[in-house]
Design a protein around this motif. Structure first.
Motif, PDB file in Angstrom:
ATOM      1  N   PHE B 111       0.904  -1.187  -0.064  1.00 34.65           N
ATOM      2  CA  PHE B 111      -0.118  -0.211  -0.098  1.00 34.65           C
ATOM      3  C   PHE B 111       0.770   1.179   0.038  1.00 34.65           C
ATOM      4  O   PHE B 111       0.705   2.106  -0.741  1.00 34.65           O
ATOM      5  CB  PHE B 111      -1.049   0.026   1.277  1.00 34.65           C
ATOM      6  N   LEU B 112       1.948   1.277   0.859  1.00 35.01           N
ATOM      7  CA  LEU B 112       2.793   2.472   0.903  1.00 35.01           C
ATOM      8  C   LEU B 112       3.209   2.871  -0.398  1.00 35.01           C
ATOM      9  O   LEU B 112       3.488   3.784  -0.847  1.00 35.01           O
ATOM     10  CB  LEU B 112       3.728   2.401   1.909  1.00 35.01           C
ATOM     11  N   ALA B 128     -12.621   9.010  -4.100  1.00 30.51           N
ATOM     12  CA  ALA B 128     -12.710   8.135  -5.291  1.00 30.51           C
ATOM     13  C   ALA B 128     -11.491   7.933  -6.014  1.00 30.51           C
ATOM     14  O   ALA B 128     -11.283   6.626  -6.348  1.00 30.51           O
ATOM     15  CB  ALA B 128     -13.815   8.773  -6.198  1.00 30.51           C
ATOM     16  N   ARG B 131      -9.303   5.655  -3.769  1.00 28.32           N
ATOM     17  CA  ARG B 131      -9.711   4.229  -3.674  1.00 28.32           C
ATOM     18  C   ARG B 131      -9.655   3.744  -5.158  1.00 28.32           C
ATOM     19  O   ARG B 131      -9.107   2.323  -5.173  1.00 28.32           O
ATOM     20  CB  ARG B 131     -11.328   4.244  -3.537  1.00 28.32           C
ATOM     21  N   TYR B 132      -9.740   4.433  -6.200  1.00 25.94           N
ATOM     22  CA  TYR B 132      -9.543   3.613  -7.499  1.00 25.94           C
ATOM     23  C   TYR B 132      -8.034   3.241  -7.722  1.00 25.94           C
ATOM     24  O   TYR B 132      -7.886   2.115  -8.266  1.00 25.94           O
ATOM     25  CB  TYR B 132      -9.906   4.517  -8.561  1.00 25.94           C
ATOM     26  N   LEU B 134      -5.911   2.493  -5.464  1.00 26.00           N
ATOM     27  CA  LEU B 134      -5.178   1.378  -4.388  1.00 26.00           C
ATOM     28  C   LEU B 134      -6.243   0.127  -4.750  1.00 26.00           C
ATOM     29  O   LEU B 134      -6.326  -0.733  -3.932  1.00 26.00           O
ATOM     30  CB  LEU B 134      -5.620   2.015  -3.149  1.00 26.00           C
ATOM     31  N   ALA B 135      -7.067   0.017  -5.805  1.00 17.24           N
ATOM     32  CA  ALA B 135      -7.937  -1.126  -5.760  1.00 17.24           C
ATOM     33  C   ALA B 135      -6.983  -2.447  -6.131  1.00 17.24           C
ATOM     34  O   ALA B 135      -7.867  -3.623  -5.875  1.00 17.24           O
ATOM     35  CB  ALA B 135      -9.169  -0.834  -6.869  1.00 17.24           C
ATOM     36  N   ASN B 137      -4.485  -3.371  -4.603  1.00 13.88           N
ATOM     37  CA  ASN B 137      -3.939  -3.629  -3.106  1.00 13.88           C
ATOM     38  C   ASN B 137      -5.195  -4.212  -2.351  1.00 13.88           C
ATOM     39  O   ASN B 137      -6.074  -3.537  -1.935  1.00 13.88           O
ATOM     40  CB  ASN B 137      -3.228  -2.579  -2.446  1.00 13.88           C
ATOM     41  N   LEU B 138      -5.184  -5.302  -1.953  1.00 16.69           N
ATOM     42  CA  LEU B 138      -5.914  -6.162  -0.899  1.00 16.69           C
ATOM     43  C   LEU B 138      -5.557  -5.966   0.402  1.00 16.69           C
ATOM     44  O   LEU B 138      -4.358  -6.042   0.798  1.00 16.69           O
ATOM     45  CB  LEU B 138      -6.023  -7.785  -1.419  1.00 16.69           C
ATOM     46  N   CYS B 139      -6.455  -5.688   1.272  1.00 12.04           N
ATOM     47  CA  CYS B 139      -6.251  -5.744   2.656  1.00 12.04           C
ATOM     48  C   CYS B 139      -7.400  -6.354   3.233  1.00 12.04           C
ATOM     49  O   CYS B 139      -8.527  -6.189   3.012  1.00 12.04           O
ATOM     50  CB  CYS B 139      -6.215  -4.478   3.346  1.00 12.04           C
ATOM     51  N   TYR B 144     -10.020  -0.801   4.787  1.00  9.62           N
ATOM     52  CA  TYR B 144      -9.609   0.283   4.026  1.00  9.62           C
ATOM     53  C   TYR B 144      -9.760   1.584   4.276  1.00  9.62           C
ATOM     54  O   TYR B 144      -8.853   2.566   3.819  1.00  9.62           O
ATOM     55  CB  TYR B 144     -10.026   0.151   2.546  1.00  9.62           C
ATOM     56  N   ILE B 148      -7.257   4.928   3.315  1.00  7.30           N
ATOM     57  CA  ILE B 148      -7.699   5.830   2.684  1.00  7.30           C
ATOM     58  C   ILE B 148      -7.493   7.211   3.131  1.00  7.30           C
ATOM     59  O   ILE B 148      -6.813   8.253   2.655  1.00  7.30           O
ATOM     60  CB  ILE B 148      -9.218   5.820   2.122  1.00  7.30           C
TER      61      ILE B 148
END
Lengths: 779, 163
Positions: B111-112, B128, B131-132, B134-135, B137-139, B144, B148
């Motif tokens: 994520f970083l 938005a 979020r778009y 970083l979509a 990258n799963l956590c 999330y 964000i």
């Protein structure tokens, strides 16, 4: 706002604050060391050969070609494991029969699920190990698999085991059946209750197998010395549980094994059973070298314990005024390939939120050709309450009673008896409902556009107590070090430091918390059951008190008074008689050597006073009728958390749990082929929520302190996964005008339900012909 | 163990030129972790679906599990270990801690890396847009939201300190 206020509100100095977690910098710089980051000099790499069939008899295993491959150092099969007795042992959050434990880890006579391990290899590098595993020749007699819980209960269904020891209605018997456990709870007279009811609703529900979906794969590294001493480095929810399981499977004494828990990249219940650890030990014993094992994502999906699929029937009877007069629940839970107990946990939870004067619960654990089911966050409660909360929603509409009011008038409370016999201690179900009713979200108008609606549902989890140990060492500058046996899976070290600091009159930053290995701290059970902040926090409190008691005579020596005159109040030692200035732990620290030496407090307990957790979630949704996709417009999660020790991580547990529940409700499911093989073995097709799928989740923390904990802590982490299933089901039913009683509510399924409704209404539009199939949602 | 299955790969990793002996089947992820000893980059799936192994390669975010080590010859790679400026944490790193934007922490390096790339392209991303971006990258722990918030708070701080 909520009328209820925590009795110690404003009295705590450290509890309720939000310090930066002590392990934080390591985790944002890449320095934190997880299971995969272990490297030992001379380390070999292991690989596992797994069954390509969901059900079959092993006719022969030939490892000779693998052994002959250059670079291969050891090969092991079921023949290398000791025979174990037909004896049940407690294993983490569940129980496991030793007889089945070793065949789960390496199959001997039969393979019972696709991905069942058959042999394992250690070699100089991972590629040689994989090549060697592929050279092992196995001959099978392929058998017909059974995957569906209801089919597996039928008389002519394929049998996984010839005879098993099953517990049926509390009696142990030898049975020839796939049913391994039948749990029944009863209260009053359900038939008479239903006869008195003004409204009876009876519905059937289905849920699919789902996976915990932790991002970090399983890893284990082991070194076995020739003198019998073993060290294991692993990512686990319980170092002591790993030690017990490995000792059992390999017939070792506990003191011969040291388990070093590395940082863990998520578990949610799935990292309690051992899979790789015994294999790594076996291969290290054979090769004399450290061996590292890793599991691929596909193998995690097809060969580690997911959460049960379920089939259930819920029947509720109401009086006109909304009072529940009777309720019954029948369910079959997927156990996976071996005897299991997760259905029983569903039986404990299903009717718990409500006062049920007349009720009966019958739950069957049923074996299927799938990996043995493991715990997943509030195990088995989501499946059970999905049905109950759907029926409550229908009843609220049929009776014309507000859904929160209907739940309030039937809410479980202190002193009432739960159907499994437990008498409720202080619980916060009513306060949770009241806070939800008074929330800004619930007071706002429900969305009223086309295909929009609001839904809500209750969640419940029993929470666990179990064994914990902690030490608190007072340093010579008066700061403190806390060691516990609880693996930190989501920030619990910070909570331990907070509770020690509160007790000792220190700042959270003056306490250094760490997780001990099995040699450095007393036995501590798993990080699971929402028990860590509660039970291990209690151990930290006891250890802090013990340190304080040890320090009192030191203060008395300095003050030249009777130790009985020294008390510890409001963060400092004080004298009850003479006019001494209060002395803090920081001030006393440098004087410890001269007054008798080091001080280390000890705290160990078997915690049994865990408070159960209740939550209620509210969602506003909109469904796209063309695609069947649900968009969450607003979401609020309300929960009784006892006392929020570190509120940021309490909120994090609630938001994270709700997100997992939303994934379960809307998209996640195992999809099997006709030979019993899992088709969606990766994150692309097993569709977990992304940043784009979840809304902002508002949290409301209700704090009804648990009287069984010195700071009122009750478990938090598991309850929030439960409400989203019913919440989404109820909201979508309102939005599309038809109720779907099978999860997940994925776009294809919702679209098909809308199309079926329109067809039935004679409004078929050629343009909207459904092409939907029940497969995972497209991304 | 013959040389024809291995080759020397030289790349600039966080500004330092590093050469490793890489198996032909080795991914960039394995090269970073096992050959270069930089274990901050995490494996989640090895199929490019989770983003835990995100690194910068020649200025673009890549899933290092999907890049062969041999393809990294001559490349400029930046990993999570290269985000902080010496002992000073990057604003993103500080904001992740302040917002409790991690629980288990296994997805955090990915994520970083992704978030830093976002802020280099767009110093003021909307909710938005964040979020778009970083979509990929799963956590599984946080849901999330705090991630964000942390990214947008870091962006705000970086904008105000750039003035």
């Amino acid at each position: 706002m909520a009328a209820f206020t925590h009795p110690n509100h404003g009295k705590y100095k450290v509890i309720g604050t939000r310090p930066i977690r002590h392990d934080g910098e390591d985790k944002v710089t890449g320095r934190a060391r997880y299971g995969a980051d272990v490297h030992q000099p001379g380390m070999l790499h292991g690989a596992v050969l797994r069954s390509p069939h969901a059900h079959g008899r092993i006719l022969s295993v030939d490892t000779s070609r693998a052994e002959a491959l250059p670079g291969v150092r050891a090969v092991a099969t079921a023949k290398d494991l000791p025979e174990l007795p037909d004896k049940v042992m407690a294993s983490g959050e569940g129980i496991e029969n030793q007889r089945y434990m070793s065949t789960r880890i390496l199959a001997g006579e039969k393979v019972l699920f696709k991905g069942h391990p058959i042999a394992t290899v250690a070699a100089d590098d991972p590629w040689i190990a994989q090549d060697a595993a592929a050279l092992i020749e196995v001959k099978y007699e392929v058998l017909e698999p059974v995957l569906d819980v209801l089919k597996a209960m039928e008389d002519g269904a394929p049998r996984l085991h010839d005879k098993i020891t099953a517990t049926l209605m509390g009696k142990k018997e030898q049975v020839d059946s796939n049913v391994c456990l039948h749990t029944r709870f009863q209260a009053g007279d359900p038939e008479a209750g239903f006869a008195e009811a003004d409204l009876v609703i009876e519905r059937e529900f289905r849920t699919k197998t789902v996976h915990q979906g932790y991002i970090e794969p399983h890893h284990a590294t082991a070194l076995a010395l020739s003198d019998g001493q073993i060290t294991i480095w692993t990512s686990t929810q319980g170092a002591f549980a790993v030690r017990e399981q490995v000792a059992t499977v390999l017939k070792k004494e506990l003191s011969k094994i040291k388990v070093i828990p590395m940082e863990i990249g998520g578990g949610f219940g799935g990292k309690i059973p051992v899979y790789l650890e015994p294999l790594a030990v076996l291969l290290s014993e054979k090769s004399g070298k450290p061996v590292k094992m890793t599991m691929s994502r596909a193998d995690i999906f097809q060969a580690t314990g997911p959460a049960s699929a379920s089939a259930s029937r819920v029947k509720f009877g109401f009086k006109k005024d909304g009072t529940i007069i009777a309720a019954t629940f029948w369910a079959a839970y997927e156990a996976g390939a071996y005897p299991n107990i997760y259905g029983m946990m569903g039986a404990m939870c299903v009717l718990a939120p409500y006062k049920i004067p007349n009720g009966q619960v019958d739950v069957y654990d049923v074996m299927t050709n799938t990996p043995k089911v493991a715990a997943y966050r509030a195990p088995s409660s989501p499946q059970a309450l999905f049905g109950v909360e759907s029926v409550m929603d229908e009843a609220s509409k049929a009776l014309g009673i507000d859904p929160i009011e209907l739940r309030l008038m039937n809410a479980a409370e202190e002193g009432e008896q739960r159907i499994d016999g437990l008498k409720w201690p202080r619980i916060g179900m009513i306060e949770t409902l009241e806070a939800a009713r008074d929330s800004a979200h619930y007071k706002s108008p429900a969305p009223s556009g086309p295909n929009q609606a609001r839904g809500l549902a209750i969640g419940f989890w029993v929470n666990a107590g179990m064994q914990s140990s902690a030490t608190v060492g007072i340093n010579m500058d008066g700061t403190a070090n806390v060691v516990t046996g609880s693996v930190d899976i989501g920030g619990s070290r910070a909570s331990m430091a907070i509770m020690a600091a509160e007790t000792l009159g220190l700042k959270a930053e003056e306490v250094r918390p760490s997780v001990g290995d099995t040699d450095s701290i007393g036995h501590t059970d798993i990080t699971a059951g929402s028990r860590t902040t509660y039970a291990t926090g209690h151990a930290v409190y006891l250890a802090s008190l013990d340190a304080i008691e040890q320090m009192k005579p030191r203060v008395a020596k300095l003050w030249d008074c009777d130790p009985a005159e020294v008390v510890f109040e409001e963060g400092a030692f004080r004298s009850t008689k003479n006019g001494q200035e209060p002395m803090t732990v920081r001030q006393l620290g440098p004087k410890l050597p001269a007054t008798g030496g080091p001080v280390q407090g000890q705290g160990s307990l078997m915690a049994t006073a865990q408070g159960s957790g209740f939550g209620l979630h509210i969602a506003d949704v909109e469904v796209d009728p063309d695609t069947g996709k649900t968009t969450i417009l607003r979401y609020t999660a309300v929960q009784d958390v006892g006392t929020a020790i570190h509120p940021a991580y309490v909120e994090g547990q609630i938001i994270g749990g709700a997100t997992q529940g939303i994934g379960w409700a809307l998209n996640e499911e195992y999809v099997h082929g006709d030979k019993g093989e899992l088709l969606n073995t990766g994150f692309l097709d097993y569709r977990m929520p992304t940043t784009l799928d979840v809304p902002v989740i508002e949290t409301i923390l209700v704090e009804v302190p648990n009287p069984g904990h010195p700071y009122g802590v009750r478990g938090v982490g598991e309850t929030p996964i439960v409400p989203p299933l019913g919440t989404m089901g109820n909201a979508i039913a309102g939005a599309i005008g038809v109720r779907i009683r099978e999860l997940p509510l994925s776009p294809p399924r919702v679209q098909a339900a809308i199309a079926a409704k329109e067809n039935a209404a004679g409004k078929t539009e050629a343009a909207r012909e459904t092409t939907a199939k029940p497969v995972p949602a497209q991304s | 163990m013959s040389m024809d299955t291995k080759r020397i790969v030289t790349a600039s990793i966080n500004g330092a030129e590093i050469s490793v002996m890489a198996d032909n089947r080795m991914s960039l992820l394995e090269m970073l972790r096992d050959a270069a000893g930089l274990t901050g980059t995490k494996e989640g799936c090895m199929t490019g679906d989770c983003g835990a192994c995100s690194v910068m390669m020649n200025g673009r975010v890549v899933d290092s599990c999907l890049v062969m080590a041999a393809e990294a010859e001559g490349a400029e790679i930046e990993t999570v270990e290269g985000i902080a400026d010496g002992k000073n944490l990057h604003p993103l790193q500080r904001k992740f801690l302040e917002h409790a934007a991690l629980q288990c922490g296994i997805c955090t390096p990915g994520f970083l890396v992704s978030a830093k790339a976002l802020l280099e392209k767009n110093p003021d991303p909307s909710d938005a847009e964040t979020r778009y971006w970083l979509a990929g990258n799963l956590c599984r722990c946080t849901g999330y939201q705090q991630i964000i918030d942390a990214v947008r708070d870091a962006a705000a701080e970086m904008r105000s300190s750039a003035k």
